[in-house]
Structures are given as C-alpha cells and as structure tokens.
Scaffold this motif. Sequence first.
Motif, PDB file in Angstrom:
ATOM      1  N   LYS A 270       0.835  -1.196   0.000  1.00  0.00           N
ATOM      2  CA  LYS A 270       0.000   0.000   0.000  1.00  0.00           C
ATOM      3  C   LYS A 270       0.874   1.252   0.000  1.00  0.00           C
ATOM      4  CE  LYS A 270      -3.786   2.294   2.459  1.00  0.00           C
ATOM      5  NZ  LYS A 270      -4.692   2.259   3.628  1.00  0.00           N
ATOM      6  N   GLY A 271       0.716   2.062  -1.032  1.00  0.00           N
ATOM      7  CA  GLY A 271       1.446   3.316  -1.113  1.00  0.00           C
ATOM      8  C   GLY A 271       2.886   3.198  -1.554  1.00  0.00           C
ATOM      9  N   GLY A 272       3.302   2.012  -1.949  1.00  0.00           N
ATOM     10  CA  GLY A 272       4.686   1.864  -2.361  1.00  0.00           C
ATOM     11  C   GLY A 272       5.077   0.427  -2.639  1.00  0.00           C
ATOM     12  N   TRP A 273       6.329   0.106  -2.339  1.00  0.00           N
ATOM     13  CA  TRP A 273       6.887  -1.222  -2.614  1.00  0.00           C
ATOM     14  C   TRP A 273       7.727  -1.682  -1.431  1.00  0.00           C
ATOM     15  CZ3 TRP A 273       5.994  -3.870  -7.250  1.00  0.00           C
ATOM     16  CH2 TRP A 273       5.329  -3.124  -8.247  1.00  0.00           C
TER      17      TRP A 273
ATOM     18  N   ILE B 157      18.051   1.176  -5.948  1.00  0.00           N
ATOM     19  CA  ILE B 157      17.909  -0.281  -5.972  1.00  0.00           C
ATOM     20  C   ILE B 157      17.000  -0.702  -7.115  1.00  0.00           C
ATOM     21  CG2 ILE B 157      17.127  -2.313  -4.690  1.00  0.00           C
ATOM     22  CD1 ILE B 157      17.772  -0.901  -2.120  1.00  0.00           C
ATOM     23  N   ALA B 158      17.443  -1.725  -7.826  1.00  0.00           N
ATOM     24  CA  ALA B 158      16.617  -2.337  -8.867  1.00  0.00           C
ATOM     25  C   ALA B 158      16.090  -3.662  -8.329  1.00  0.00           C
ATOM     26  CB  ALA B 158      17.430  -2.564 -10.134  1.00  0.00           C
ATOM     27  N   GLY B 159      14.786  -3.704  -8.105  1.00  0.00           N
ATOM     28  CA  GLY B 159      14.149  -4.930  -7.639  1.00  0.00           C
ATOM     29  C   GLY B 159      13.245  -5.505  -8.721  1.00  0.00           C
TER      30      GLY B 159
ATOM     31  N   VAL C  66      10.897  -4.554 -13.641  1.00  0.00           N
ATOM     32  CA  VAL C  66      11.946  -4.047 -12.758  1.00  0.00           C
ATOM     33  C   VAL C  66      11.491  -2.727 -12.166  1.00  0.00           C
ATOM     34  CG1 VAL C  66      14.332  -3.263 -12.592  1.00  0.00           C
ATOM     35  CG2 VAL C  66      13.766  -5.207 -14.062  1.00  0.00           C
ATOM     36  N   VAL C  67      11.525  -2.658 -10.829  1.00  0.00           N
ATOM     37  CA  VAL C  67      11.155  -1.453 -10.097  1.00  0.00           C
ATOM     38  C   VAL C  67      12.444  -0.788  -9.626  1.00  0.00           C
ATOM     39  CG1 VAL C  67       9.863  -0.509  -8.154  1.00  0.00           C
ATOM     40  CG2 VAL C  67       9.026  -2.567  -9.343  1.00  0.00           C
ATOM     41  N   LEU C  68      12.680   0.427 -10.105  1.00  0.00           N
ATOM     42  CA  LEU C  68      13.885   1.180  -9.751  1.00  0.00           C
ATOM     43  C   LEU C  68      13.497   2.284  -8.785  1.00  0.00           C
ATOM     44  CD1 LEU C  68      16.943   1.491 -10.478  1.00  0.00           C
ATOM     45  CD2 LEU C  68      16.219   3.221 -12.127  1.00  0.00           C
ATOM     46  N   ALA C  69      14.114   2.289  -7.606  1.00  0.00           N
ATOM     47  CA  ALA C  69      13.699   3.252  -6.579  1.00  0.00           C
ATOM     48  C   ALA C  69      14.883   3.739  -5.764  1.00  0.00           C
ATOM     49  CB  ALA C  69      12.665   2.615  -5.649  1.00  0.00           C
TER      50      ALA C  69
ATOM     51  N   VAL D 116      12.234  -3.820   3.251  1.00  0.00           N
ATOM     52  CA  VAL D 116      12.427  -2.368   3.256  1.00  0.00           C
ATOM     53  C   VAL D 116      11.330  -1.707   2.415  1.00  0.00           C
ATOM     54  CG1 VAL D 116      13.971  -0.488   2.619  1.00  0.00           C
ATOM     55  CG2 VAL D 116      14.913  -2.602   3.582  1.00  0.00           C
ATOM     56  N   PHE D 117      10.581  -0.805   3.037  1.00  0.00           N
ATOM     57  CA  PHE D 117       9.483  -0.127   2.334  1.00  0.00           C
ATOM     58  C   PHE D 117       9.997   1.143   1.673  1.00  0.00           C
ATOM     59  CE2 PHE D 117       6.083   3.059   2.236  1.00  0.00           C
ATOM     60  CZ  PHE D 117       5.133   2.385   1.484  1.00  0.00           C
ATOM     61  N   VAL D 118       9.546   1.393   0.452  1.00  0.00           N
ATOM     62  CA  VAL D 118       9.839   2.644  -0.238  1.00  0.00           C
ATOM     63  C   VAL D 118       8.544   3.179  -0.822  1.00  0.00           C
ATOM     64  CG1 VAL D 118      10.501   1.415  -2.360  1.00  0.00           C
ATOM     65  CG2 VAL D 118      11.226   3.779  -2.022  1.00  0.00           C
ATOM     66  N   GLU D 119       8.287   4.442  -0.558  1.00  0.00           N
ATOM     67  CA  GLU D 119       7.030   5.037  -1.017  1.00  0.00           C
ATOM     68  C   GLU D 119       7.059   5.284  -2.519  1.00  0.00           C
ATOM     69  OE1 GLU D 119       7.180   9.556   0.178  1.00  0.00           O
ATOM     70  OE2 GLU D 119       8.227   8.359   1.712  1.00  0.00           O
ATOM     71  N   ASP D 120       5.885   5.392  -3.091  1.00  0.00           N
ATOM     72  CA  ASP D 120       5.759   5.564  -4.545  1.00  0.00           C
ATOM     73  C   ASP D 120       6.490   6.802  -5.063  1.00  0.00           C
ATOM     74  OD1 ASP D 120       4.274   3.296  -5.241  1.00  0.00           O
ATOM     75  OD2 ASP D 120       2.389   4.239  -4.658  1.00  0.00           O
ATOM     76  N   SER D 121       6.572   7.855  -4.242  1.00  0.00           N
ATOM     77  CA  SER D 121       7.218   9.096  -4.695  1.00  0.00           C
ATOM     78  C   SER D 121       8.713   8.940  -4.911  1.00  0.00           C
ATOM     79  CB  SER D 121       6.961  10.224  -3.693  1.00  0.00           C
ATOM     80  OG  SER D 121       7.511   9.899  -2.423  1.00  0.00           O
ATOM     81  N   LEU D 122       9.295   7.841  -4.413  1.00  0.00           N
ATOM     82  CA  LEU D 122      10.718   7.585  -4.595  1.00  0.00           C
ATOM     83  C   LEU D 122      10.988   6.518  -5.656  1.00  0.00           C
ATOM     84  CD1 LEU D 122      12.023   7.776  -0.910  1.00  0.00           C
ATOM     85  CD2 LEU D 122      12.409   9.410  -2.760  1.00  0.00           C
ATOM     86  N   VAL D 123       9.937   6.054  -6.310  1.00  0.00           N
ATOM     87  CA  VAL D 123      10.102   5.109  -7.421  1.00  0.00           C
ATOM     88  C   VAL D 123      10.448   5.907  -8.676  1.00  0.00           C
ATOM     89  CG1 VAL D 123       8.950   3.423  -8.896  1.00  0.00           C
ATOM     90  CG2 VAL D 123       8.581   3.377  -6.418  1.00  0.00           C
ATOM     91  N   ILE D 124      11.574   5.578  -9.262  1.00  0.00           N
ATOM     92  CA  ILE D 124      12.075   6.326 -10.422  1.00  0.00           C
ATOM     93  C   ILE D 124      11.472   5.802 -11.717  1.00  0.00           C
ATOM     94  CG2 ILE D 124      14.151   7.054 -11.658  1.00  0.00           C
ATOM     95  CD1 ILE D 124      13.791   8.105  -8.730  1.00  0.00           C
TER      96      ILE D 124
END
Length: 356
Positions: A144-147, A167-169, A177-180, A211-219
């Motif tokens: 929710k709200g991120g990855w 990080i590339a997950g 690929v999710v880059l954040a 580790v949670f990362v919010e959507d605003s930090l997903v590149i």
Amino acid sequence: MSVAGADNPADLHPLVARVARFAQTTLKPRMLHTDSEGVPTAIISMLGRAGALNHLASPRFGGAGLAKAEDRRVHEHLAAGCLNTWLIWAQHASIAARVEAALEGADPGHDLIDGLLRGRVFAGAALSDVRHYPERFIAADRAKGGWQFRGTVSWASGWGLNEVLLIAGVDAVREQVVLALVPISERFTASPLHLAALGGSRTFRVDLDGVFVEDSLVISIEPLAAWQSKDDQTAVDAKPHLFGLAAAVLEELRNEPHALARDAAAAWAPRVEELRSQAYALADAGDASNFYAERLGVRVQTGEALSTISKALLVARAGRSLQRNDSAQYYLRSAHFLLVQAQTDAVRAAQLARLG
C-alpha cells in the motif's frame, strides 16, 4: 597524464579542469593509503565542492549538464587518480541524469530526489542483481502506497558514505523491474566484502529485510526484458575508467629507469589510444547495437592491454613491486578487478574465448 594527449579539448571545461587537478594533487598522492584504509568522507565533500556530484544534472538543479566527452574525461581523471574513489563516485555519478530523465520535466516531488539532483545527497547503486534473476535477485513486492524490497544486494560500494541506494528490484509476478531511491535505515544489514582489489571502496553485501519505499521515490518501472536488453548493451563497452587507469600505468612506465620499461610504454601507448578511439566511436554510433560484437571485442582487448602494461610495471620493479607501498601491485590488482567489474555472461564468455 593522458592517453589522449595534453591538448584534449574536454580538459578546457572548468569542471573537468578542477577534477583533473583534484585527481592529481589530492587523490593520487594518497592512492595507496586509500586502497588500504578506505575512501574518507572528506573526499566526497571535496568532489561536491568541485561540482562532480551533480555534473550531469541540468542547470535547473545547479548541475553542469556535462556533454558526453567531458563526462568521459571526468571518469578518466578520477580513475587515474584513485580507482577506489572512482568506483564509489561512479556508483553515484550517473544517478542524477537517470533520475532527471525519468522526471520528464516534472518537479522532483520529494526532498531526497531534489537533494540528489543538487549534489547534496550522496547515493550508491544496487542494480546488478537483476542479472541473476531468477536464481537470486532483489524482490520488489507491491504494498500500500509503495513497494517492499527484500533480498540480498550482492555488491554495494561506498557503504557508510551513502545516504540512499538506487535499488533495482524485480516484481516477479509481473516480470518488471522497479527502480527506486531507498533511504538507508535499520532495515539494512551490511557485512563487508574483504576484497583483494579495491579494498578501500567500502564494498559491502547488504540484506534488505522488507524495506518499504514510497511511490514518490520510485524512479521507473519497466519490463524485465527491456531492462535486460539495455543492461546488456551498456555493459559491453570499454568504459572511460579503463583508459584512465591505463594512462596512469603508462605514465609510471615512462618514468621507470629501465630502458625496456620505457620501451614498453612507447609500444603500448598508441595501442591504448587506438582502443580508446574505437571504444568511444562505436559507443557513439547511431546504430551502436549493430556493432555489438565489435564493441565487445574492444572491451576484451582493452582489459588485456591494461593487464599487460600493469604486468610490465610489476616486472620492471622486480621484488619491490610486491610491497604494499609500491603502486605496481596496486595497478595490477586494479586491472584484474576491472576484468570482472560489470561483467555480464556475454563479456565473460568473450574473455574466456580469448584465453582458450
């Protein structure tokens, strides 16, 4: 110091000139100490004052927006001065341009991204584990709200200096690929890699515990196949740091008292310059992907040339070259490190084929 000669036009750019002086007057004199003791925080601060922490960002963010030729020259100078420093800096250096391109003119949307683009936030990169999918990789799970990122980053340089990791997950469900940009927190557990070469690069293996990362930090989010194709095309080239290190080795060979060592420098310098010219011309070709085999060949040959001239310096200095306070052993170890750095399956196969 230059395989391209002292009149390289890129050196006329003020930022490139500052970096060149910094590399020769600050980095190179402490190169062996840094290799043993690690890159200090002060060096990163100095790079920032030189404008090298956002040199690819546009003037909108206070960057220099360097062109390709000048950017290559910065890599060459820093690699010649201290390869440990170059490695940590290089992990950060390309991120600003990558992030700004992903914005497509929009506002950063997060203070961390804005700070990165302005050279105030120092980042590391954790991208290479995508190459090992599906055997081992950083998993990116939608939340929710991120990855959430989980898994082990096999290689993170600059640990202790970096504030964030790019990080590339891999989202295995959708094969994307999710880059954040992920702020470093207590959910990161790091252990040092005791490297025989570039031991001063602060390289660690890092475990990510949800580790949670919010959507605003997903590149960016892109298909796995597209990511793999671009990564393969990027890794195949002989990069500027190879030629920067080669320039430093050739310079020391030229200054050796043994005439045959100086002869080796004279014999190999034109070959290194030829490889450099070929590498950059092929990488810049409008249809570079059509020259994949040629680019790969130049990378392999450049690695061989660098190993050979480093070995020549070691041989010229005889037994003393094996002392930790002699640069010859540092250059040879560094040359061997670069044989496997950014090594894809295609690069490894080509290297082994040449040795077979």
